[in-house]
Design an enzyme around this catalytic site. Structure first.
Site, PDB file in Angstrom:
ATOM      1  N   TYR A   1      -8.799   0.996  -3.603  1.00  0.00           N
ATOM      2  CA  TYR A   1      -7.385   0.804  -3.947  1.00  0.00           C
ATOM      3  C   TYR A   1      -6.930   1.761  -5.065  1.00  0.00           C
ATOM      4  O   TYR A   1      -5.925   2.463  -4.909  1.00  0.00           O
ATOM      5  CB  TYR A   1      -7.125  -0.655  -4.341  1.00  0.00           C
TER       6      TYR A   1
ATOM      7  N   SER B   1       1.115   2.587  -7.380  1.00  0.00           N
ATOM      8  CA  SER B   1       0.772   1.383  -8.165  1.00  0.00           C
ATOM      9  C   SER B   1       0.422   1.816  -9.575  1.00  0.00           C
ATOM     10  O   SER B   1      -0.021   2.957  -9.792  1.00  0.00           O
ATOM     11  CB  SER B   1      -0.425   0.681  -7.538  1.00  0.00           C
TER      12      SER B   1
HETATM   13  N1  LIG Z   1       2.418  -6.909  -5.271  1.00  0.00           N
HETATM   14  C1  LIG Z   1       1.785  -6.209  -6.205  1.00  0.00           C
HETATM   15  O1  LIG Z   1       1.298  -6.763  -7.220  1.00  0.00           O
HETATM   16  C2  LIG Z   1       1.716  -4.700  -6.074  1.00  0.00           C
HETATM   17  C3  LIG Z   1       1.397  -3.948  -7.214  1.00  0.00           C
HETATM   18  C4  LIG Z   1       1.324  -2.575  -7.110  1.00  0.00           C
HETATM   19  C5  LIG Z   1       1.576  -1.945  -5.907  1.00  0.00           C
HETATM   20  N2  LIG Z   1       1.879  -2.678  -4.809  1.00  0.00           N
HETATM   21  C6  LIG Z   1       2.127  -1.961  -3.539  1.00  0.00           C
HETATM   22  O2  LIG Z   1       3.390  -2.312  -3.057  1.00  0.00           O
HETATM   23  C7  LIG Z   1       3.439  -2.105  -1.643  1.00  0.00           C
HETATM   24  C8  LIG Z   1       4.060  -3.339  -0.982  1.00  0.00           C
HETATM   25  O3  LIG Z   1       3.226  -4.454  -1.230  1.00  0.00           O
HETATM   26  P1  LIG Z   1       3.825  -5.906  -1.488  1.00  0.00           P
HETATM   27  O4  LIG Z   1       3.425  -6.308  -2.842  1.00  0.00           O
HETATM   28  O5  LIG Z   1       5.251  -5.953  -1.123  1.00  0.00           O
HETATM   29  O6  LIG Z   1       2.907  -6.739  -0.460  1.00  0.00           O
HETATM   30  P2  LIG Z   1       3.303  -7.679   0.767  1.00  0.00           P
HETATM   31  O7  LIG Z   1       4.344  -8.650   0.358  1.00  0.00           O
HETATM   32  O8  LIG Z   1       2.004  -8.208   1.277  1.00  0.00           O
HETATM   33  O9  LIG Z   1       3.932  -6.662   1.823  1.00  0.00           O
HETATM   34  C9  LIG Z   1       3.128  -5.698   2.450  1.00  0.00           C
HETATM   35  C10 LIG Z   1       3.882  -5.092   3.611  1.00  0.00           C
HETATM   36  O10 LIG Z   1       3.041  -4.121   4.252  1.00  0.00           O
HETATM   37  C11 LIG Z   1       3.049  -4.379   5.646  1.00  0.00           C
HETATM   38  N3  LIG Z   1       1.801  -3.982   6.290  1.00  0.00           N
HETATM   39  C12 LIG Z   1       0.542  -4.411   5.999  1.00  0.00           C
HETATM   40  N4  LIG Z   1      -0.320  -3.890   6.876  1.00  0.00           N
HETATM   41  C13 LIG Z   1       0.398  -3.137   7.755  1.00  0.00           C
HETATM   42  C14 LIG Z   1       0.060  -2.375   8.900  1.00  0.00           C
HETATM   43  N5  LIG Z   1      -1.205  -2.302   9.363  1.00  0.00           N
HETATM   44  N6  LIG Z   1       1.042  -1.735   9.562  1.00  0.00           N
HETATM   45  C15 LIG Z   1       2.326  -1.827   9.137  1.00  0.00           C
HETATM   46  N7  LIG Z   1       2.713  -2.528   8.059  1.00  0.00           N
HETATM   47  C16 LIG Z   1       1.748  -3.186   7.376  1.00  0.00           C
HETATM   48  C17 LIG Z   1       3.258  -5.908   5.762  1.00  0.00           C
HETATM   49  O11 LIG Z   1       3.860  -6.230   7.004  1.00  0.00           O
HETATM   50  P3  LIG Z   1       3.133  -6.903   8.271  1.00  0.00           P
HETATM   51  O12 LIG Z   1       2.087  -7.834   7.752  1.00  0.00           O
HETATM   52  O13 LIG Z   1       4.268  -7.582   8.966  1.00  0.00           O
HETATM   53  O14 LIG Z   1       2.589  -5.744   9.043  1.00  0.00           O
HETATM   54  C18 LIG Z   1       4.274  -6.133   4.650  1.00  0.00           C
HETATM   55  O15 LIG Z   1       5.576  -5.874   5.098  1.00  0.00           O
HETATM   56  C19 LIG Z   1       1.992  -1.833  -1.210  1.00  0.00           C
HETATM   57  O16 LIG Z   1       1.813  -0.446  -1.011  1.00  0.00           O
HETATM   58  C20 LIG Z   1       1.169  -2.302  -2.408  1.00  0.00           C
HETATM   59  O17 LIG Z   1      -0.071  -1.623  -2.510  1.00  0.00           O
HETATM   60  C21 LIG Z   1       1.960  -4.050  -4.851  1.00  0.00           C
END
Ligand SMILES: NC(=O)c1ccc[n+]([C@@H]2O[C@H](COP(=O)([O-])OP(=O)(O)OC[C@H]3O[C@@H](n4cnc5c(N)ncnc54)[C@H](OP(=O)(O)O)[C@@H]3O)[C@@H](O)[C@H]2O)c1
Length: 266
Positions: A157, A142
């Site tokens: 985080y 991130s």
């Molecule tokens: N969106 C942002 O603004 C942002 C910014 C910087 C970095 N990121 C990073 O990007 C990555 C993806 O996030 P996203 O933005 O795509 O969020 P998201 O739409 O909420 O997706 C998160 C994914 O992680 C999975 N997950 C959560 N808990 C889990 C568990 N216990 N076991 C297995 N899978 C799990 C969820 O699937 P299930 O709920 O089906 O398990 C979902 O597929 C993360 O590492 C996040 O920290 C996001």
């Protein structure tokens, strides 16, 4: 032996950036193994990917907060006779609340999903990539990994994402000359389910559109970066500028801003 078709394992593939990574890899001819907890979402995505891109999409649901999950995933993939040529460690979420007020189990689960499982999956799948002399590992970190740990709440985080940045850089260095490419991906605010899960969507929606990117662009840039053997990609010029600020603004000023944001409490 080099397979005709490569296979990518994507964690957190049921939504957001992970689902976007699955589509980008499939579009580029990879079979995909999709994992997350919500099987129904994975199955829907797998069906879409197979009909749209003509590759195979496998669904293996797992909860990565379970310390036994990475090994179970590895064993299931081996039992199906599949090899992993690309590993996309993407699963993640945020936790609200001051560090001591959040249950320890919540912290333990968070660290397992965002760090330990990422390390163990890499540890499990890297040897095969090294043996075949090619492979790709993407770790979704991130922009937060470049920022000082100033947040009140969501305490772990920033540190865990900084760890993922440093781990990716260290592994990139270590894998030089092996044919395995490693990239840490650093998105800023990205449209996904992230802020709905974190329950701060209303506040986030007040941020100017300039700060936001879509998951598809983040995933495409991550794919391009690992194919070009870049150790790190910070997504978008706004995030690149933001990543530099903590290096030029003195820490005393940054902590002063954090104090002001937290109501000036001593
Ligand atoms: N969106 C942002 O603004 C942002 C910014 C910087 C970095 N990121 C990073 O990007 C990555 C993806 O996030 P996203 O933005 O795509 O969020 P998201 O739409 O909420 O997706 C998160 C994914 O992680 C999975 N997950 C959560 N808990 C889990 C568990 N216990 N076991 C297995 N899978 C799990 C969820 O699937 P299930 O709920 O089906 O398990 C979902 O597929 C993360 O590492 C996040 O920290 C996001």
């Amino acid at each position: 032996m080099i397979h005709e078709r490569h296979t990518a394992l994507i964690t957190g593939a049921s939504a957001g950036i992970g689902a976007a990574f699955a589509r980008v890899f499939a579009e580029n001819g990879f079979d995909v193994i999709l994992t997350a907890r919500r099987e129904d979402m994975l199955v829907t995505l797998a069906n879409e990917i197979e009909s749209r891109y003509g590759v195979s999409a496998y669904v293996i649901p797992e909860d990565l907060s379970d310390p036994a999950a990475p090994q179970r995933l590895y064993d299931e993939i081996a039992a199906r006779g599949l090899d992993v040529d690309a590993l996309i460690n993407n699963a993640g979420y945020g936790v609200q609340g001051n560090f001591d007020e959040v249950d320890w189990q919540v912290h333990a689960d968070f660290m397992a999903v965002l760090s330990t499982s990422l390390l163990q999956l890499t540890h499990l799948f890297l040897p095969h990539m090294k043996t075949q002399k090619f492979g790709w590992i993407l770790n979704v970190a991130s922009l937060a990994g470049y920022l000082p740990g100033l947040s009140s709440g969501a305490t772990l985080y920033t540190p865990v994402k900084a760890f993922v940045v440093k781990f990716s850089q260290a592994l990139w260095t270590e894998c030089r000359g092996t044919g395995v490419h490693v990239t840490g991906v650093c998105p800023g605010f990205t449209y996904s389910e992230f802020h709905d899960v974190l329950d701060n969507r209303a506040d986030m929606d007040k941020l100017p559109k300039l700060f936001w990117m879509n998951a598809e662009t983040v995933a495409q840039q991550g794919f391009d970066a690992v194919m070009r053997d870049k150790p790190i990609v910070i997504n978008g010029w706004v995030n690149r500028v933001l990543s530099i600020l903590p290096r030029i603004i003195p820490e005393t000023v940054l902590f002063g801003i954090a104090d002001w944001k937290n109501g000036g409490k001593k």
